[in-house]
Structures are given as structure tokens and as C-alpha cells.
Enzyme design. Structure first.
Site, PDB file in Angstrom:
ATOM      1  N   SER A   1       0.795  -1.237   0.000  1.00 42.78           N
ATOM      2  CA  SER A   1       0.000   0.000   0.000  1.00 42.78           C
ATOM      3  C   SER A   1       0.821   1.278   0.000  1.00 42.78           C
ATOM      4  O   SER A   1       0.240   2.373  -0.077  1.00 42.78           O
ATOM      5  CB  SER A   1      -0.942   0.012   1.212  1.00 42.78           C
ATOM      6  OG  SER A   1      -2.049  -0.833   0.980  1.00 42.78           O
TER       7      SER A   1
ATOM      8  N   LYS B   1       0.088   3.828  -2.641  1.00 40.95           N
ATOM      9  CA  LYS B   1      -0.885   4.918  -2.536  1.00 40.95           C
ATOM     10  C   LYS B   1      -0.220   6.287  -2.429  1.00 40.95           C
ATOM     11  O   LYS B   1      -0.894   7.314  -2.588  1.00 40.95           O
ATOM     12  CB  LYS B   1      -1.818   4.675  -1.353  1.00 40.95           C
ATOM     13  CG  LYS B   1      -2.683   3.419  -1.500  1.00 40.95           C
ATOM     14  CD  LYS B   1      -3.657   3.280  -0.349  1.00 40.95           C
ATOM     15  CE  LYS B   1      -4.540   2.054  -0.507  1.00 40.95           C
ATOM     16  NZ  LYS B   1      -3.884   0.810  -0.036  1.00 40.95           N
TER      17      LYS B   1
ATOM     18  N   SER C   1      -5.522   3.505   4.817  1.00 37.35           N
ATOM     19  CA  SER C   1      -5.004   2.783   3.652  1.00 37.35           C
ATOM     20  C   SER C   1      -6.114   2.133   2.845  1.00 37.35           C
ATOM     21  O   SER C   1      -6.032   0.968   2.444  1.00 37.35           O
ATOM     22  CB  SER C   1      -3.990   1.722   4.101  1.00 37.35           C
ATOM     23  OG  SER C   1      -3.227   1.245   3.017  1.00 37.35           O
TER      24      SER C   1
ATOM     25  N   LYS D   1       3.582   6.376   5.230  1.00 36.82           N
ATOM     26  CA  LYS D   1       2.640   5.354   4.751  1.00 36.82           C
ATOM     27  C   LYS D   1       3.106   3.946   5.089  1.00 36.82           C
ATOM     28  O   LYS D   1       4.274   3.613   4.939  1.00 36.82           O
ATOM     29  CB  LYS D   1       2.477   5.489   3.227  1.00 36.82           C
ATOM     30  CG  LYS D   1       1.375   4.609   2.645  1.00 36.82           C
ATOM     31  CD  LYS D   1       0.007   5.122   3.030  1.00 36.82           C
ATOM     32  CE  LYS D   1      -1.093   4.112   2.707  1.00 36.82           C
ATOM     33  NZ  LYS D   1      -1.113   2.979   3.637  1.00 36.82           N
TER      34      LYS D   1
END
Length: 378
Positions: free
Chosen positions: A57, A60, A112, A219
Site C-alpha cells: 500500500s 498509494k 489505507s 505510509k
């Protein structure tokens, strides 16, 4: 005795699952890792940093960047029903929900949300494959030659990969975007979406924000193929760092340890004595043009490195009049042991006018000769 042995055997799987991964030769538990300094992009730590690995993820980061480039972040629209039906983490979108791109960015960076990533992709490009093409185009523009995107969310897919070093470079670029930086540092945030939209709170998966005070983002990621992936940023005593670990079962502890190591090695150094002003000859101008470095002249250095710095001015040999105050004049490149470390833009400090006002300058050869004769003869 048999009961005690049976109890011990029952406990064994739990111990195996909760035991921390043993550090490798890098001192971390990561398959690949990197630490870079935010301002210069200097690589401080590199362990298998060029190995291509799935990024989960942390994908992203790119999806959010493309969303934030849109001019209108706050107009609400109805999410695509098919796009939001996706496995994995979610911000809680349902069919018929009204949401804005700004709210989707919160949904991607905090919980997320794969649903948020897919909804963003369809909104911006019409389909997931078309959005993946946009992601790859932007990766090439940023010089990320070992990065490829297939999904906007980071779910495992053949050909979806990056490297620890390029993920760090992408994160550095993202942290230069004001809205991205404002969102990714929040552990909880109030958002507004639904059918009709209503207030609700989202929580960030990045636990480093909660237990390591210098952390300012960025992140998390996890899939079966990628393992645990973490991209974080931290700021301490005037120094900002980015840390990336890929496939790391002990990522929270590894990031904290790496930060403390490199924060202890670096301190801001003032380069104003090294980067002075420079004079530029101006063809047809009334005087020389003076240029000065623009912006903050502090960069983090290790002990003893300042003495090994040199400055090279990359500027044109001359300028043509007129020269505008504040105009771009070139670059001051800072070299460490002869290797480029960083650069600062140079800007002209004052306007330089032509000797003869531009509108009055003679255009043809005869006119120029006549003007020269009149000047000589008085």
C-alpha cells in the site's frame, strides 16, 4: 508430566508467531532498506536498496500525489460502485456514497483504503488500467526507472514493484507537496462522506506517529507477497530524514533505531559563507548583474564534512539586457569531495536596464551605424 508437555507444545506456535525476526547483516530485519536526508536527497543507508520488490500500500503515495494535482479537490461526486468492491483495507465507502478527492486522500493515507484508491483511479482516469498508465508516466518523469505500477492500491499483481531507494525518492517528492504533508502526519482526522455525507473519523495505520515523537508521516503497507512495508519521515533538531523498509517483520523498531543513529550523526550547517554572490556581465546593460542564492542555506552534515565542501557556479557566460530582479540566474552546486551533494538556485538581486532603452534601440545596420556616429561625434 504429559499435561505440562502438551501445554508447552500448545504454546509453541504462539511463541513462534510473536517472536521478532532476527536482524540480518544490515542490522535490520528488512529484505531491503534505505535512509535518505530530506533536503538534499543524500543516501545515508542502503541495504539492497536497488532490489525490485512489491511495495504493497505504499503504492498509494503515488495515487495520492496524482489526486492532489487536480485543481478541484473539494467537489463531491458519487463513487463508482464497481471500483469500491475490493479486498483488503477500506475507508468504508459504500455504493451511492458522495465523496471528494480530498476525502479520498485521507482515506488512502490514514486507513489505507483500497476502496479509496480505486475510486480515485476511476474518477481521474476512467479505469484502473488507464490510471496505472498515468502512475507509470509520472514515475518516469520523476526518474524512477525501477518502479512499475499495475494497481492504484498496491494489491499484489505481476509486474507491480519498486525499490527501497526509489520509494524513498518518491516519498521525498511527496513531502514537498504541502497538502500531502499535512494529511500524512495526522494520526486521526475528521472526514465527511457518505449518502448523504456526514462526519466520521479515520485512524492512521502508521503507529510510528504515536510512539516515536519525531515521526511526521508517511505510509504503511502489507500484502502476502510484499510482507510489511513502511515508508516514514521524521524531523529532529533541524534535520529531516526518510526511512524505508521492505518485507520487515520488525519495522517499527528498525525505523526508530535507524532514525536515532542518523540523527545523532547529522547537524544543520550554514553554507552562506561558502555560497557568495556572483557578478554576471550583461551585454548591452548599464552595469553588471548581481546574483545571490535563493532560499534556506542550511543542510545537514556529518562532523568534518563542511571542510570538504566546494561550490561551483553553473551560470551562463553573460546575460542580455534587460535583466529582471528576481529572475533565474543559474545554480550554485555544492560538492562533497568533488561529488555533487545538492544545488541552490541563484536569483538576480536588481534590475539591469539597457544602455539605450529597448524601444529606442536602432534595429537596422544603417540605423546602428548612424547612432554610433552620433554618439562618437557628440
Amino acid at each position: 508430566m504429559k499435561r505440562r508437555l502438551a501445554a508447552a507444545l500448545l504454546c509453541l506456535p504462539l511463541w513462534v508467531m510473536t517472536a521478532k525476526a532476527a536482524p540480518n547483516e544490515s542490522g535490520t530485519s528488512a529484505r531491503a532498506a534505505a535512509v535518505i536526508e530530506m533536503k538534499t536527497g543524500r543516501v545515508l543507508f542502503d541495504y539492497n536498496g536497488s532490489d525490485r520488490l512489491p511495495q504493497a500500500s505504499t503504492t498509494k503515495i503515488m495515487t495520492v500525489l496524482l489526486a492532489l494535482e487536480e485543481l478541484d479537490l473539494d467537489t463531491y461526486f458519487t463513487v463508482d460502485s464497481e471500483a469500491i468492491h475490493v479486498e483488503g483495507s477500506s475507508m468504508g465507502l459504500r455504493e451511492g456514497d458522495q465523496v471528494s478527492l480530498r476525502q479520498l486522500c485521507y482515506g488512502m493515507l490514514l486507513p489505507s483504503g483500497n476502496d479509496a484508491a480505486n475510486a480515485t483511479a476511476v474518477r481521474l482516469a476512467g479505469s484502473l488500467p488507464a490510471f496505472a498508465q498515468l502512475m507509470n508516466e509520472r514515475a518516469r518523469q520523476l526518474g524512477l526507472t525501477n518502479t512499475a505500477f499495475v494497481t492504484p492500491s498496491g494489491l499484489d499483481a505481476p509486474g507491480h514493484y519498486t525499490t527501497a531507494l526509489e520509494l524513498a525518492q518518491l516519498a521525498r517528492y511527496a513531502m514537498g507537496e504541502k497538502t500531502f504533508r499535512e494529511i500524512c502526519c495526522q494520526y486521526t482526522a475528521k472526514t465527511h462522506f457518505g449518502n448523504p455525507p456526514y462526519d466520521r473519523y479515520l485512524t492512521n495505520y502508521n503507529k510510528l506517529l504515536n510512539f516515536y515523537e519525531p515521526c511526521i508521516g508517511i505510509k504503511t503497507g502489507f500484502t502476502g507477497d510484499a510482507g510489511r512495508v513502511l515508508v516514514s519521515a521524521a524531523a529532529k533538531d533541524g534535520v529531516e530524514l526518510i526511512c524505508v523498509t521492505m518485507n520487515d517483520a520488525d519495522d517499527w523498531a528498525d525505523h526508530e533505531r535507524l532514525y536515532e543513529q542518523y540523527f545523532s550523526e547529522l547537524s544543520p550547517a550554514d553554507l552562506s559563507a561558502l555560497i557568495g554572490g556572483i557578478g554576471m556581465p550583461v551585454t548591452g546593460g548599464s552595469r553588471e548583474a548581481q546574483a545571490q542564492p535563493v532560499g534556506d542555506l542550511y543542510i545537514p552534515l556529518r562532523a568534518g564534512e563542511y571542510e570538504r565542501l566546494s561550490c561551483y557556479y553553473r551560470v551562463p557566460p553573460f546575460e542580455y539586457a534587460p535583466v529582471q530582479a528576481g529572475g533565474y540566474a543559474g545554480q550554485a552546486e555544492i560538492l562533497l569531495d568533488g561529488e555533487l551533494l545538492c544545488s541552490f538556485p541563484l536569483g538576480y538581486t536588481q534590475e539591469v536596464l539597457p544602455l539605450v532603452p529597448y524601444r529606442e534601440q536602432p534595429q537596422g545596420l544603417l540605423e546602428r551605424l548612424k547612432a554610433l556616429w552620433e554618439k562618437i561625434s557628440g
